[in-house]
Design a protein around this motif. Structure first.
Motif, PDB file in Angstrom:
ATOM      1  N   THR A   1      14.337  44.141  41.762  1.00  0.00           N
ATOM      2  CA  THR A   1      15.036  45.114  42.585  1.00  0.00           C
ATOM      3  C   THR A   1      16.456  45.270  42.065  1.00  0.00           C
ATOM      4  N   THR A   2      16.910  46.514  41.919  1.00  0.00           N
ATOM      5  CA  THR A   2      18.243  46.788  41.404  1.00  0.00           C
ATOM      6  C   THR A   2      19.160  47.168  42.556  1.00  0.00           C
ATOM      7  N   LEU A   3      20.304  46.492  42.640  1.00  0.00           N
ATOM      8  CA  LEU A   3      21.302  46.792  43.668  1.00  0.00           C
ATOM      9  C   LEU A   3      22.546  47.365  43.011  1.00  0.00           C
ATOM     10  N   GLN A   4      23.185  48.292  43.698  1.00  0.00           N
ATOM     11  CA  GLN A   4      24.426  48.895  43.217  1.00  0.00           C
ATOM     12  C   GLN A   4      25.476  48.744  44.317  1.00  0.00           C
ATOM     13  N   GLN A   5      26.634  48.198  43.940  1.00  0.00           N
ATOM     14  CA  GLN A   5      27.712  47.993  44.904  1.00  0.00           C
ATOM     15  C   GLN A   5      29.044  48.382  44.277  1.00  0.00           C
ATOM     16  N   SER A   6      29.995  48.731  45.138  1.00  0.00           N
ATOM     17  CA  SER A   6      31.342  49.092  44.693  1.00  0.00           C
ATOM     18  C   SER A   6      32.324  48.031  45.135  1.00  0.00           C
ATOM     19  N   MET A   7      33.400  47.918  44.372  1.00  0.00           N
ATOM     20  CA  MET A   7      34.455  46.962  44.697  1.00  0.00           C
ATOM     21  C   MET A   7      35.787  47.524  44.218  1.00  0.00           C
ATOM     22  N   VAL A   8      36.875  46.962  44.709  1.00  0.00           N
ATOM     23  CA  VAL A   8      38.214  47.374  44.295  1.00  0.00           C
ATOM     24  C   VAL A   8      38.848  46.235  43.516  1.00  0.00           C
ATOM     25  N   VAL A   9      39.366  46.575  42.338  1.00  0.00           N
ATOM     26  CA  VAL A   9      40.088  45.608  41.513  1.00  0.00           C
ATOM     27  C   VAL A   9      41.548  46.028  41.528  1.00  0.00           C
ATOM     28  N   GLU A  10      42.429  45.085  41.856  1.00  0.00           N
ATOM     29  CA  GLU A  10      43.860  45.384  41.947  1.00  0.00           C
ATOM     30  C   GLU A  10      44.602  44.718  40.788  1.00  0.00           C
ATOM     31  N   TYR A  11      45.469  45.496  40.167  1.00  0.00           N
ATOM     32  CA  TYR A  11      46.275  45.012  39.039  1.00  0.00           C
ATOM     33  C   TYR A  11      47.732  44.985  39.459  1.00  0.00           C
ATOM     34  N   LEU A  12      48.384  43.879  39.195  1.00  0.00           N
ATOM     35  CA  LEU A  12      49.819  43.758  39.391  1.00  0.00           C
ATOM     36  C   LEU A  12      50.477  44.115  38.063  1.00  0.00           C
ATOM     37  N   VAL A  13      51.415  45.076  38.084  1.00  0.00           N
ATOM     38  CA  VAL A  13      52.084  45.520  36.859  1.00  0.00           C
ATOM     39  C   VAL A  13      53.312  44.645  36.645  1.00  0.00           C
ATOM     40  N   LYS A  14      53.242  43.823  35.610  1.00  0.00           N
ATOM     41  CA  LYS A  14      54.381  42.978  35.224  1.00  0.00           C
ATOM     42  C   LYS A  14      55.165  43.736  34.161  1.00  0.00           C
ATOM     43  N   THR A  15      56.475  43.549  34.148  1.00  0.00           N
ATOM     44  CA  THR A  15      57.291  44.242  33.147  1.00  0.00           C
ATOM     45  C   THR A  15      57.979  43.240  32.227  1.00  0.00           C
ATOM     46  N   ARG A  16      58.086  43.627  30.981  1.00  0.00           N
ATOM     47  CA  ARG A  16      58.860  42.900  29.983  1.00  0.00           C
ATOM     48  C   ARG A  16      59.174  43.902  28.880  1.00  0.00           C
ATOM     49  N   ASN A  17      59.975  43.519  27.929  1.00  0.00           N
ATOM     50  CA  ASN A  17      60.348  44.426  26.843  1.00  0.00           C
ATOM     51  C   ASN A  17      59.383  44.306  25.680  1.00  0.00           C
ATOM     52  N   CYS A  18      59.043  45.467  25.092  1.00  0.00           N
ATOM     53  CA  CYS A  18      58.182  45.468  23.899  1.00  0.00           C
ATOM     54  C   CYS A  18      59.042  45.136  22.685  1.00  0.00           C
ATOM     55  N   GLU A  19      58.390  44.964  21.529  1.00  0.00           N
ATOM     56  CA  GLU A  19      59.154  44.590  20.326  1.00  0.00           C
ATOM     57  C   GLU A  19      60.069  45.715  19.840  1.00  0.00           C
ATOM     58  N   LEU A  20      59.797  46.957  20.219  1.00  0.00           N
ATOM     59  CA  LEU A  20      60.670  48.068  19.820  1.00  0.00           C
ATOM     60  C   LEU A  20      62.038  48.004  20.528  1.00  0.00           C
ATOM     61  N   THR A  21      62.028  47.591  21.790  1.00  0.00           N
ATOM     62  CA  THR A  21      63.272  47.544  22.568  1.00  0.00           C
ATOM     63  C   THR A  21      63.868  46.158  22.630  1.00  0.00           C
ATOM     64  N   ALA A  22      63.104  45.133  22.294  1.00  0.00           N
ATOM     65  CA  ALA A  22      63.619  43.758  22.362  1.00  0.00           C
ATOM     66  C   ALA A  22      64.429  43.380  21.139  1.00  0.00           C
ATOM     67  N   ALA A  23      64.311  44.157  20.053  1.00  0.00           N
ATOM     68  CA  ALA A  23      65.064  43.836  18.830  1.00  0.00           C
ATOM     69  C   ALA A  23      66.540  44.061  19.054  1.00  0.00           C
ATOM     70  N   PRO A  24      67.411  43.136  18.566  1.00  0.00           N
ATOM     71  CA  PRO A  24      68.863  43.272  18.825  1.00  0.00           C
ATOM     72  C   PRO A  24      69.505  44.371  18.026  1.00  0.00           C
TER      73      PRO A  24
END
Length: 170
Positions: free
Chosen positions: A147-170
């Motif tokens: 028997t095949t069951l289909q269900q839905s769910m919600v996945v929540e992502y927390l957006v963390k911030t940091r600098n990429c290598e393009l902006t982190a270079a001095p």
């Protein structure tokens, strides 16, 4: 033997050989049982362990073992300049908010999808300043005797911030 005998007597019985008489065959009716949880009458071939499809869907969780809370990283400096750069190990990529590409990046981060089939994934709207992304994920899995069951769910992502290598270079 003749099937009918011509007789002048009106009270005469018409004789037919026993071989030509056909008996009607009994009609097979599908067996119906009551669901062991709710009592709804269900055809026996559509039940699994005595449960109807609705009760089976409430008793079996096919989303068990799938991560529901995850983190994604975004460059804080690039965001201020109007470019959204997201971290996809080992590099930073520019993606629009709530785009199909960002959705793909987010779904790939989910652990626990090995035994299930992803049927659909879509964004759920959140406030832009909330630093949260929500994805509605619909999965399908074969359970208990095919028997095949289909269900839905919600996945929540927390957006963390940091600098990429393009902006982190001095």
């Amino acid at each position: 033997r003749p099937l009918r005998q011509a007789v002048s007597d009106p009270r005469a019985v018409v004789a037919a050989p026993v071989d030509s008489v056909t008996m009607p065959l009994p009609v097979a009716t599908p067996s119906v049982i009551a669901c062991c949880l709710c009592g709804v009458r269900t055809p026996a071939d559509r039940t699994v362990e005595g449960m109807c499809a609705n009760c089976l869907n409430t008793q079996v969780d096919v989303t068990e073992g799938i991560d529901r809370n995850l983190e994604v990283e975004m460059c804080r400096t690039c965001e201020q300049t109007g470019v959204n750069r997201w971290f996809r190990n080992p590099q930073w990529i520019a993606l629009e908010p709530e785009s199909a590409e960002l959705l793909s990046l987010c779904v790939r981060k989910i652990r626990g999808l090995k035994g299930v089939q992803v049927v659909d994934a879509s964004w759920i709207w959140t406030e832009p300043h909330s630093r949260r992304l929500k994805v509605k994920l619909t999965v399908r899995k074969e359970v208990l005797s095919g028997t095949t069951l289909q269900q839905s769910m919600v996945v929540e992502y927390l957006v963390k911030t940091r600098n990429c290598e393009l902006t982190a270079a001095p």
